[in-house]
Design a protein around this motif. Structure first.
Motif, PDB file in Angstrom:
ATOM      1  N   LEU B  24      17.079   1.255 -24.651  1.00 24.82           N
ATOM      2  CA  LEU B  24      17.367   1.505 -23.235  1.00 24.82           C
ATOM      3  C   LEU B  24      17.372   0.194 -22.444  1.00 24.82           C
ATOM      4  O   LEU B  24      18.300  -0.083 -21.673  1.00 24.82           O
ATOM      5  CB  LEU B  24      16.309   2.489 -22.708  1.00 24.82           C
ATOM      6  N   PHE B  25      16.362  -0.616 -22.686  1.00 28.04           N
ATOM      7  CA  PHE B  25      16.266  -1.874 -21.949  1.00 28.04           C
ATOM      8  C   PHE B  25      17.407  -2.824 -22.337  1.00 28.04           C
ATOM      9  O   PHE B  25      18.029  -3.459 -21.481  1.00 28.04           O
ATOM     10  CB  PHE B  25      14.903  -2.531 -22.200  1.00 28.04           C
ATOM     11  N   ALA B 158      21.591   4.344 -15.784  1.00 28.01           N
ATOM     12  CA  ALA B 158      22.788   4.623 -16.581  1.00 28.01           C
ATOM     13  C   ALA B 158      22.487   4.461 -18.080  1.00 28.01           C
ATOM     14  O   ALA B 158      22.918   5.269 -18.907  1.00 28.01           O
ATOM     15  CB  ALA B 158      23.921   3.687 -16.175  1.00 28.01           C
ATOM     16  N   ALA B 159      21.720   3.421 -18.423  1.00 27.90           N
ATOM     17  CA  ALA B 159      21.386   3.176 -19.836  1.00 27.90           C
ATOM     18  C   ALA B 159      20.515   4.311 -20.372  1.00 27.90           C
ATOM     19  O   ALA B 159      20.685   4.764 -21.505  1.00 27.90           O
ATOM     20  CB  ALA B 159      20.673   1.833 -19.988  1.00 27.90           C
ATOM     21  N   LEU B 160      19.586   4.787 -19.538  1.00 29.22           N
ATOM     22  CA  LEU B 160      18.724   5.903 -19.954  1.00 29.22           C
ATOM     23  C   LEU B 160      19.584   7.118 -20.291  1.00 29.22           C
ATOM     24  O   LEU B 160      19.391   7.763 -21.319  1.00 29.22           O
ATOM     25  CB  LEU B 160      17.723   6.254 -18.832  1.00 29.22           C
ATOM     26  N   SER B 161      20.540   7.384 -19.443  1.00 29.10           N
ATOM     27  CA  SER B 161      21.386   8.547 -19.646  1.00 29.10           C
ATOM     28  C   SER B 161      22.200   8.391 -20.948  1.00 29.10           C
ATOM     29  O   SER B 161      22.351   9.346 -21.705  1.00 29.10           O
ATOM     30  CB  SER B 161      22.260   8.705 -18.403  1.00 29.10           C
ATOM     31  N   SER B 166      22.930  13.766 -25.316  1.00 30.49           N
ATOM     32  CA  SER B 166      23.165  15.158 -24.920  1.00 30.49           C
ATOM     33  C   SER B 166      21.866  15.945 -24.738  1.00 30.49           C
ATOM     34  O   SER B 166      21.858  17.164 -24.852  1.00 30.49           O
ATOM     35  CB  SER B 166      24.035  15.824 -25.980  1.00 30.49           C
ATOM     36  N   LYS B 167      20.763  15.248 -24.491  1.00 35.34           N
ATOM     37  CA  LYS B 167      19.486  15.954 -24.306  1.00 35.34           C
ATOM     38  C   LYS B 167      19.573  16.884 -23.078  1.00 35.34           C
ATOM     39  O   LYS B 167      20.355  16.648 -22.154  1.00 35.34           O
ATOM     40  CB  LYS B 167      18.350  14.948 -24.118  1.00 35.34           C
ATOM     41  N   ASN B 175      12.607  12.270 -17.719  1.00 31.76           N
ATOM     42  CA  ASN B 175      12.663  10.869 -18.152  1.00 31.76           C
ATOM     43  C   ASN B 175      13.092   9.961 -16.999  1.00 31.76           C
ATOM     44  O   ASN B 175      12.558   8.866 -16.841  1.00 31.76           O
ATOM     45  CB  ASN B 175      13.610  10.717 -19.341  1.00 31.76           C
ATOM     46  N   ALA B 176      14.073  10.429 -16.234  1.00 28.91           N
ATOM     47  CA  ALA B 176      14.521   9.623 -15.090  1.00 28.91           C
ATOM     48  C   ALA B 176      13.367   9.390 -14.124  1.00 28.91           C
ATOM     49  O   ALA B 176      13.199   8.295 -13.569  1.00 28.91           O
ATOM     50  CB  ALA B 176      15.694  10.305 -14.398  1.00 28.91           C
ATOM     51  N   ALA B 177      12.542  10.436 -13.943  1.00 26.61           N
ATOM     52  CA  ALA B 177      11.383  10.311 -13.054  1.00 26.61           C
ATOM     53  C   ALA B 177      10.397   9.285 -13.616  1.00 26.61           C
ATOM     54  O   ALA B 177       9.848   8.452 -12.873  1.00 26.61           O
ATOM     55  CB  ALA B 177      10.714  11.670 -12.881  1.00 26.61           C
ATOM     56  N   SER B 178      10.185   9.319 -14.935  1.00 22.15           N
ATOM     57  CA  SER B 178       9.268   8.357 -15.551  1.00 22.15           C
ATOM     58  C   SER B 178       9.776   6.934 -15.377  1.00 22.15           C
ATOM     59  O   SER B 178       8.996   6.001 -15.156  1.00 22.15           O
ATOM     60  CB  SER B 178       9.106   8.650 -17.044  1.00 22.15           C
ATOM     61  N   LEU B 179      11.106   6.784 -15.511  1.00 22.49           N
ATOM     62  CA  LEU B 179      11.709   5.462 -15.355  1.00 22.49           C
ATOM     63  C   LEU B 179      11.417   4.901 -13.960  1.00 22.49           C
ATOM     64  O   LEU B 179      10.990   3.753 -13.801  1.00 22.49           O
ATOM     65  CB  LEU B 179      13.223   5.565 -15.580  1.00 22.49           C
TER      66      LEU B 179
END
Lengths: 289, 573
Positions: B24-25, B158-161, B166-167, B175-179
């Protein structure tokens, strides 16, 4: 699993009108085989069968490993490959997968196919590619001058195993059935006409067709010429019922000739993937501005 | 201003998601316009083992692992300390660890790196929420590092997504919230880790294994047969669907003996074919490689090397298959052995290998290694591609002799189906028609025919890569090239001009080009990652280097780093 089973079309239609003769499949090279070797009968039956089947020699590929019988490809006028010991089947699979338009026939002996190539044999049965595997079984390693093979009787005396190897021979037909072969037959080199008929049927079979051919060794197993008195037609050809075929093979004395088993049931092929271009694949890597 | 590069480790037990955090990073930084590289470090377990993602982000291309890591992010400490030797830290490094994970293990603490206590995960989550949704510690940590390095938060999202793929929507949302929470928590830390602004350009993000696979597809490979083996399997897993979408076939063979023989069969059928393996698999393929030489059948064999002998260390790198690749097998069986000089070069070498195999009707072995194959890198895609070369298939006007010895040693090889072209491929010593014979003259004639094919092979400018003209020359190959180059750059800046010669063709040795590249070098050191100095002895045996040349050979799996090379060169002056 069951809903995935489809019935193969009946491919046992009549041959196209024959314009080829056995002679067209003969290369003219002199075999290295001993006079009287059973393999001459197999070569002759194969040439007859190919002529009957009717595809020209340049559309046929014969593949073999190492051993007396594996010399066969060069004696025909077809394309051929004489590779390393035991690997005829994977080589043949590669040819067929890359070129499904070709007629592919793998040939060899019992040491090549059942010992050093044993793993490939069971996987070729399972892979069920549209090709023929013809094993000339003389129950001995002839080229290295007389060692017992996986089909040799336990008490057969030899220099390397005095008094006998002391192991049960395995039954190649039972092994093929267990591995999922869809066409299993046995022939005899001294009955080349009947053998040719079985080979034609095997070539037409739309899957992996295995023919075990009893082919006596004149140099080390002269007693095998007595097989003439032992052979007999199989009672019946069993279709689709693998358990019944197993029972029939185990009950047989090992000399039943003919097609033992045909399995018309087929797995559905995987769906064709959507086509892409190289450029589309490369675009996956693209990143940034 | 910010730093020009940053080296980061995400480490944790299996399931902690260190690799996901790294990917992701890396993707976010790459999208933002940085170069980057990520290597994977695994324990032997299939599930639940420890793992570490080793990353570098920079404004310059990265071709080797850093001397030290700037930041070590411990998702937990479970067995992670066993990687200490592979994760060099100094007193200038920073360890980011959650106090809840317990004390920093001795192996790691010994570095005297500064330990920064950092609570990872949502402090407000109830125990039930954590149990239901996992802690997303890895994504939280990635968010924190993104903030510390100054990566655009939109690029991180965007990278996280992309990484989550397809999760399900609720997984994406959590996950977005954790980010976001990770980034917010890191904003309170004053660690001075931010990077200088990036210089965006169109680039590619891929692994060395993917690059070789892509190169082989460009070269026309449409048949692959293989058997699973670490660290080569991911190459084939990437390749499988794409090869089929191009109309090719991929077969999972029953073993490596079958894999290589299927490749020879497909190639005999006229389709460019390849197998992919690692050391143990290559050992099994050796007999069939001899067959491919004797019967003159094109084949590409990719060996992603790992530590050996025997089963060795399956997941870790080494360059110890040089002897096997060049000399493996009985009889005189010359073949072409290539080695890509970087992840970027894997594309070129993968494609070239196919052309050489096809045009010379010979097996071509490509020696990659785990450090190249499983390195995820941002590269400038190489603009130059090798000129396509095809197999000779047209029948001669005169009588066709498959193995003719009185003409160009590359003789026609019509594929089955060609009328009047029938021939029998033969592994036994044969005459010009392919009929087995055992006479001395035919034996010598065919050995000479095959030797002449390789003798007339001219790799042109692609025999290897040369950087600089210093009077010290580091001669190396594969994943060693990047580290050697970085060392040479540093040495040059310090007043000791050093050149690097990276061989792309290991066999047959490009003797003339190599001599030119070494001209004026007062000191030559052959650097390779195996204990027996296999390349060094190969070069000596062919008089490719003077007897005064030095050897820097040591086994894997530790990668060569700039500092090690500089120290070794200094010690010998």
């Amino acid at each position: 699993m069951t809903e995935n089973i489809v019935t193969a079309p009946n491919m046992l239609a009549d041959a196209p009108p024959g314009t080829l003769s056995a002679r067209d499949f003969h290369s003219g090279a002199t075999p290295i085989w001993c006079p009287g070797c059973g393999d001459y009968g197999v070569l002759s039956a194969l040439e007859d069968a190919l002529a009957t089947y009717g595809r020209p020699p340049h559309e046929v590929v014969l593949v073999s490993g190492i051993g007396c019988s594996s010399r066969l490809p060069a004696y025909t006028s077809c394309y051929g490959f004489h590779g390393v010991h035991g690997r005829a089947l994977p080589f043949a699979a590669g040819v067929k997968l890359a070129r499904p338009d070709l007629e592919v026939i793998a040939v060899g002996g019992d040491g090549d196919g059942y010992s050093i190539g044993g793993n490939h044999f069971i996987h070729a049965c399972r892979r069920d590619l549209d090709m023929v595997y013809l094993v000339m079984d003389n129950r001995v390693y002839g080229m290295t001058k007389g060692q017992p093979s996986p089909t040799t009787e336990p008490d057969w005396d030899s220099d390397i195993a005095p008094g006998g190897i002391g192991l049960r021979p395995f039954d190649p037909l039972a092994l093929a059935l267990a591995a999922g072969a869809t066409f299993v037959a046995r022939g005899f080199s001294a009955q080349p006409h009947d053998l040719a008929t079985v080979i034609v049927e095997a070539i037409r079979w739309p899957g992996f067709a295995f023919i075990e051919v009893l082919s006596p060794c004149v140099a080390f197993r002269r007693e095998e010429f007595d097989w003439k008195a032992s052979v007999h037609p199989v009672k019946q050809t069993i279709e689709n019922d693998r358990a019944a075929a197993h029972a029939a093979i185990l009950a047989d004395d090992g000399f039943g000739l003919g097609v033992v088993f045909r399995d018309y049931r087929r797995l559905k092929p995987a769906p064709e993937p959507q086509r892409v271009t190289l450029a589309e694949i490369e675009s996956e890597f693209r990143i940034g501005a | 201003m910010g730093r020009s590069s940053l080296a980061i480790v995400f480490a944790g037990s299996g399931g902690a998601g260190a690799m996901t955090a790294g990917e992701l990073f890396l993707r976010a930084a790459a999208t933002a316009g940085y170069y980057g590289s990520m290597n994977r470090l695994f324990g032997p377990q299939v599930r639940g083992g420890e793992s570490a993602a080793l990353l570098q982000i920079s404004n310059l291309p990265i071709t080797c692992q850093p001397d030290n890591f700037d930041l070590f992010v411990a998702l937990d400490w479970h067995k992670v300390d066993q990687f200490a030797a592979e994760i060099p830290l100094t007193e200038n490094s920073i360890i980011l660890a959650d106090p809840q994970s317990g004390p920093v293990p001795q192996n790691v603490a010994r570095s005297k790196a500064r330990i920064v206590s950092f609570k990872m995960g949502d402090p407000e989550a109830t125990p039930l929420e954590r149990a239901l949704h996992g802690k997303h510690t890895n994504v939280f940590a990635a968010g924190a590092v993104g903030c510390l390095a100054g990566i655009d938060p939109a690029k991180m999202r965007a990278a996280l997504s992309t990484v989550l793929g397809s999760k399900a929507a609720d997984v994406q949302r959590l996950n977005a919230a954790s980010l976001e929470k990770g980034a917010a928590a890191a904003a309170t830390l004053a660690l001075d880790l931010d990077l200088a602004p990036p210089k965006p350009a169109p680039r590619w993000l891929l692994t060395g294994n993917q690059a070789i696979a892509m190169g082989s597809l460009r070269g026309g490979v449409r048949f692959v047969s293989c058997y699973p083996i670490t660290p080569a399997t991911d190459l084939v897993e990437w390749l499988a669907p794409r090869l089929q979408q191009l109309g090719g076939k991929l077969v999972l063979a029953e073993d490596e003996l079958a894999a290589i023989n299927m490749v020879l069969g497909a190639s005999f059928g006229g389709v460019p074919a390849m197998t992919v393996t690692s050391g143990p698999g290559l050992s099994l393929m050796v007999e069939a490689i001899g067959l491919a030489v004797a019967a003159e059948v094109p084949a590409v064999i990719i060996d992603v090397m790992r530590s050996g002998p025997s089963t060795g260390i399956p997941s870790k790198t080494e360059q110890s298959d040089v002897n096997l690749a060049i000399y493996g097998g009985h009889g005189d069986a010359p073949r072409i052995v290539l080695a890509p000089t970087s992840v970027r070069d894997c594309l070129f070498t993968g494609e070239w290998a196919v052309y050489l195999a096809e045009s010379l009707q010979t097996p071509v072995i490509v020696l990659s290694d785990q450090a190249l194959g499983q390195a995820h890198q941002v590269i400038d895609p190489k603009p130059d591609r090798p000129p396509p070369l095809a197999r000779r298939i047209e029948l001669p006007a005169s009588k066709f002799k498959r193995y003719a010895t009185d003409s160009d040693p590359v003789t026609a090889m019509p594929p089955p189906g060609t009328p009047h072209g029938q021939w029998v491929g033969e592994g036994l010593t044969h005459n010009e028609f392919g009929i087995p014979v055992s006479g001395a003259a035919a034996h010598a004639a065919q050995l000479n025919k095959r030797a002449r094919k390789l003798a007339q092979f001219d790799p042109g400018a692609w025999w290897g890569d040369v950087w600089g003209d210093g009077d010290t020359a580091i001669l190396t190959f594969g994943s060693g090239a990047g580290a050697a180059l970085e060392a040479a750059v540093a040495l040059g800046a310090a007043g000791s001009p050093t050149r690097v010669v990276a061989l792309r063709v290991l066999s047959p040795l490009p003797l003339a080009a190599l001599a030119t590249s070494l001209k004026g070098a007062r000191r030559i050191i052959v650097m390779e990652q195996n204990q027996g100095a296999q390349l060094y002895h190969h070069l000596l045996a062919h008089n490719a280097i003077p007897p005064t040349a030095d050897s820097m050979a040591r086994p894997g799996p530790l990668p060569f780093r700039r500092a090690e090379i500089i120290a070794r060169l200094a010690a010998q002056v």
